[in-house]
Design a protein around this motif. Structure first.
Motif, mmCIF file in Angstrom:
data_model
loop_
_atom_site.group_PDB
_atom_site.id
_atom_site.type_symbol
_atom_site.label_atom_id
_atom_site.label_comp_id
_atom_site.label_asym_id
_atom_site.label_seq_id
_atom_site.Cartn_x
_atom_site.Cartn_y
_atom_site.Cartn_z
ATOM 1 N N SER A 98 -49.281 20.704 16.305
ATOM 2 C CA SER A 98 -48.439 19.318 16.814
ATOM 3 C C SER A 98 -47.096 20.182 17.212
ATOM 4 O O SER A 98 -46.395 19.120 17.565
ATOM 5 N N LEU A 99 -46.832 21.084 16.800
ATOM 6 C CA LEU A 99 -45.556 21.168 17.164
ATOM 7 C C LEU A 99 -44.655 21.522 18.851
ATOM 8 O O LEU A 99 -45.332 21.550 19.403
ATOM 9 N N VAL A 100 -43.712 20.795 18.334
ATOM 10 C CA VAL A 100 -42.990 20.624 19.897
ATOM 11 C C VAL A 100 -41.463 21.027 20.157
ATOM 12 O O VAL A 100 -40.848 20.963 18.827
ATOM 13 N N LYS A 101 -41.071 21.024 21.041
ATOM 14 C CA LYS A 101 -39.773 21.334 21.257
ATOM 15 C C LYS A 101 -39.130 20.146 20.537
ATOM 16 O O LYS A 101 -39.272 19.665 21.037
ATOM 17 N N GLY A 102 -38.031 21.125 20.002
ATOM 18 C CA GLY A 102 -36.554 20.422 20.010
ATOM 19 C C GLY A 102 -37.097 19.731 18.387
ATOM 20 O O GLY A 102 -35.738 19.320 17.704
ATOM 21 N N THR A 103 -38.214 20.125 17.610
ATOM 22 C CA THR A 103 -38.225 19.932 16.415
ATOM 23 C C THR A 103 -37.152 21.204 15.106
ATOM 24 O O THR A 103 -37.627 22.986 15.576
ATOM 25 N N ARG A 104 -36.748 21.235 13.985
ATOM 26 C CA ARG A 104 -36.573 21.404 13.042
ATOM 27 C C ARG A 104 -36.829 21.895 12.271
ATOM 28 O O ARG A 104 -37.316 21.246 11.374
ATOM 29 N N VAL A 105 -37.044 23.773 12.430
ATOM 30 C CA VAL A 105 -38.299 24.694 11.261
ATOM 31 C C VAL A 105 -38.035 25.578 10.451
ATOM 32 O O VAL A 105 -37.042 26.105 10.942
ATOM 33 N N VAL A 106 -38.802 25.531 9.241
ATOM 34 C CA VAL A 106 -38.670 26.620 8.555
ATOM 35 C C VAL A 106 -39.308 27.972 8.852
ATOM 36 O O VAL A 106 -40.487 27.388 8.807
ATOM 37 N N THR A 107 -39.513 29.165 8.986
ATOM 38 C CA THR A 107 -40.209 30.205 8.782
ATOM 39 C C THR A 107 -41.214 30.421 7.866
ATOM 40 O O THR A 107 -40.163 29.882 6.777
ATOM 41 N N ILE A 108 -41.662 31.339 7.741
ATOM 42 C CA ILE A 108 -42.022 31.689 6.098
ATOM 43 C C ILE A 108 -41.117 32.958 5.229
ATOM 44 O O ILE A 108 -41.364 32.961 4.150
ATOM 45 N N GLY A 109 -40.709 33.413 6.047
ATOM 46 C CA GLY A 109 -39.373 34.183 5.840
ATOM 47 C C GLY A 109 -38.596 33.504 5.371
ATOM 48 O O GLY A 109 -37.641 33.819 4.988
ATOM 49 N N GLY A 110 -38.585 31.479 5.961
ATOM 50 C CA GLY A 110 -36.646 31.534 5.151
ATOM 51 C C GLY A 110 -36.144 30.547 6.118
ATOM 52 O O GLY A 110 -34.750 30.690 6.128
ATOM 53 N N LEU A 111 -36.069 31.499 7.546
ATOM 54 C CA LEU A 111 -35.770 31.583 8.235
ATOM 55 C C LEU A 111 -35.301 29.565 9.323
ATOM 56 O O LEU A 111 -36.594 29.414 9.453
ATOM 57 N N HIS A 112 -33.813 29.520 9.292
ATOM 58 C CA HIS A 112 -34.297 28.079 10.542
ATOM 59 C C HIS A 112 -33.553 27.808 11.542
ATOM 60 O O HIS A 112 -32.904 28.970 11.854
ATOM 61 N N GLY A 113 -34.316 26.986 11.816
ATOM 62 C CA GLY A 113 -33.414 26.836 13.417
ATOM 63 C C GLY A 113 -34.775 26.197 14.410
ATOM 64 O O GLY A 113 -35.026 25.581 13.623
ATOM 65 N N LEU A 114 -33.862 25.775 15.768
ATOM 66 C CA LEU A 114 -34.955 24.575 16.064
ATOM 67 C C LEU A 114 -35.562 25.358 17.496
ATOM 68 O O LEU A 114 -34.865 26.288 18.179
ATOM 69 N N LEU A 115 -36.855 24.641 17.236
ATOM 70 C CA LEU A 115 -37.498 25.157 18.396
ATOM 71 C C LEU A 115 -37.055 24.987 19.558
ATOM 72 O O LEU A 115 -37.333 23.898 20.239
ATOM 73 N N VAL A 116 -37.105 26.224 20.363
ATOM 74 C CA VAL A 116 -37.061 26.261 21.682
ATOM 75 C C VAL A 116 -38.130 25.732 22.856
ATOM 76 O O VAL A 116 -37.688 25.421 23.733
ATOM 77 N N GLU A 117 -39.060 26.476 22.969
ATOM 78 C CA GLU A 117 -39.594 27.018 23.609
ATOM 79 C C GLU A 117 -41.031 26.704 22.258
ATOM 80 O O GLU A 117 -41.545 27.674 21.386
ATOM 81 N N VAL A 118 -42.189 25.932 22.985
ATOM 82 C CA VAL A 118 -43.364 26.504 22.098
ATOM 83 C C VAL A 118 -44.671 26.834 23.064
ATOM 84 O O VAL A 118 -45.106 26.342 24.119
ATOM 85 N N GLY A 119 -44.896 27.767 22.556
ATOM 86 C CA GLY A 119 -46.057 28.892 24.078
ATOM 87 C C GLY A 119 -47.727 28.436 22.944
ATOM 88 O O GLY A 119 -47.680 27.974 21.651
ATOM 89 N N PRO A 120 -48.960 28.590 23.593
ATOM 90 C CA PRO A 120 -50.217 28.448 22.541
ATOM 91 C C PRO A 120 -50.136 29.609 21.389
ATOM 92 O O PRO A 120 -50.358 29.437 20.129
ATOM 93 N N GLU A 121 -49.237 31.003 21.436
ATOM 94 C CA GLU A 121 -49.292 32.129 20.665
ATOM 95 C C GLU A 121 -48.521 31.683 19.470
ATOM 96 O O GLU A 121 -48.168 32.240 18.693
#
Length: 111
Positions: free
Chosen positions: A51-74
Protein backbone atom coordinates in the motif's frame (compact mmCIF):
# COMPACT_ATOMS: atom_id res chain seq x y z
CA UNK A 1 8.32 -67.16 40.66
CA UNK A 2 5.28 -65.31 42.02
CA UNK A 3 6.89 -61.93 41.30
CA UNK A 4 7.34 -62.89 37.67
CA UNK A 5 3.72 -63.97 37.32
CA UNK A 6 2.50 -60.70 38.87
CA UNK A 7 4.70 -58.69 36.49
CA UNK A 8 3.34 -60.52 33.46
CA UNK A 9 -0.29 -60.04 34.55
CA UNK A 10 -0.09 -56.25 35.13
CA UNK A 11 -1.70 -54.22 32.33
CA UNK A 12 0.35 -51.54 30.54
CA UNK A 13 0.19 -48.09 32.14
CA UNK A 14 -1.81 -45.32 30.39
CA UNK A 15 -4.42 -45.58 27.71
CA UNK A 16 -3.91 -45.31 23.97
CA UNK A 17 -6.32 -42.37 23.71
CA UNK A 18 -4.47 -40.22 26.25
CA UNK A 19 -1.15 -40.91 24.58
CA UNK A 20 -2.64 -39.59 21.34
CA UNK A 21 -4.47 -36.63 22.89
CA UNK A 22 -1.47 -34.97 24.57
CA UNK A 23 0.63 -34.36 21.40
CA UNK A 24 -2.45 -33.09 19.57
CA UNK A 25 -3.16 -30.63 22.40
CA UNK A 26 0.45 -29.40 22.36
CA UNK A 27 0.24 -28.95 18.59
CA UNK A 28 -2.94 -26.89 18.88
CA UNK A 29 -1.43 -24.67 21.58
CA UNK A 30 1.67 -24.06 19.45
CA UNK A 31 -0.47 -23.24 16.43
CA UNK A 32 -2.77 -20.75 18.16
CA UNK A 33 -0.13 -19.02 20.28
CA UNK A 34 2.90 -19.01 17.96
CA UNK A 35 2.26 -19.90 14.32
CA UNK A 36 -1.05 -18.13 13.70
CA UNK A 37 -0.01 -14.73 15.17
CA UNK A 38 3.22 -14.81 13.14
CA UNK A 39 1.28 -15.53 9.94
CA UNK A 40 -1.05 -12.63 10.70
CA UNK A 41 1.90 -10.29 11.35
CA UNK A 42 3.56 -11.33 8.08
CA UNK A 43 0.33 -10.74 6.13
CA UNK A 44 -0.09 -7.27 7.68
CA UNK A 45 3.51 -6.34 6.78
CA UNK A 46 2.97 -7.52 3.20
CA UNK A 47 -0.23 -5.51 2.79
CA UNK A 48 1.49 -2.44 4.32
CA UNK A 49 4.36 -2.65 1.83
CA UNK A 50 1.93 -3.11 -1.06
CA UNK A 51 0.00 0.00 0.00
CA UNK A 52 3.01 2.35 -0.13
CA UNK A 53 2.35 5.40 -2.32
CA UNK A 54 4.39 8.36 -3.51
CA UNK A 55 4.42 11.30 -1.07
CA UNK A 56 4.25 9.24 2.13
CA UNK A 57 6.69 9.98 4.94
CA UNK A 58 8.25 6.70 6.09
CA UNK A 59 10.93 5.29 8.38
CA UNK A 60 13.22 2.50 7.21
CA UNK A 61 14.32 -0.48 9.29
CA UNK A 62 17.62 1.36 9.81
CA UNK A 63 15.82 4.39 11.27
CA UNK A 64 16.20 6.71 8.27
CA UNK A 65 13.29 9.15 7.86
CA UNK A 66 12.30 10.39 4.44
CA UNK A 67 9.66 11.07 1.81
CA UNK A 68 8.79 8.47 -0.83
CA UNK A 69 9.51 10.02 -4.22
CA UNK A 70 9.20 6.90 -6.36
CA UNK A 71 7.63 3.53 -5.60
CA UNK A 72 8.60 0.59 -7.80
CA UNK A 73 7.67 -3.08 -7.64
CA UNK A 74 10.83 -4.00 -5.68
CA UNK A 75 12.45 -0.69 -4.67
CA UNK A 76 11.53 2.73 -3.38
CA UNK A 77 13.32 6.06 -3.83
CA UNK A 78 13.48 7.97 -0.57
CA UNK A 79 14.22 11.69 -0.41
CA UNK A 80 16.02 12.72 2.76
CA UNK A 81 17.46 16.06 3.86
CA UNK A 82 18.50 18.65 1.23
CA UNK A 83 17.20 16.73 -1.76
CA UNK A 84 19.39 13.67 -1.25
CA UNK A 85 17.73 10.61 -2.76
CA UNK A 86 18.43 7.06 -1.70
CA UNK A 87 17.12 3.84 -3.22
CA UNK A 88 15.99 1.13 -0.81
CA UNK A 89 14.49 -2.30 -1.14
CA UNK A 90 10.75 -2.11 -0.57
CA UNK A 91 11.10 -4.51 2.39
CA UNK A 92 13.35 -1.97 4.15
CA UNK A 93 10.39 0.34 4.86
CA UNK A 94 9.38 -0.32 8.45
CA UNK A 95 6.52 2.08 9.10
CA UNK A 96 4.86 5.35 8.18
CA UNK A 97 6.33 8.36 9.98
CA UNK A 98 4.19 10.67 12.09
CA UNK A 99 2.21 13.64 10.84
CA UNK A 100 4.52 15.89 8.70
CA UNK A 101 3.03 19.04 10.30
CA UNK A 102 3.90 17.76 13.77
CA UNK A 103 7.52 16.80 12.96
CA UNK A 104 8.89 20.03 14.40
CA UNK A 105 6.82 19.72 17.59
CA UNK A 106 8.34 18.38 20.77
CA UNK A 107 7.53 14.71 21.37
CA UNK A 108 5.31 13.69 24.23
CA UNK A 109 7.02 11.78 27.07
CA UNK A 110 4.76 8.70 26.65
CA UNK A 111 5.26 8.39 22.88
Amino acid sequence: MTFLTLLLQTPAAGGGFLQFLFPVAIGLVLYFFMIRPQQRKTAEAKSFRESLVKGTRVVTIGGLHGLLVEVGPETVLLEVERGQRLRFDRNAVARVAGNPAAEGATPTPNA
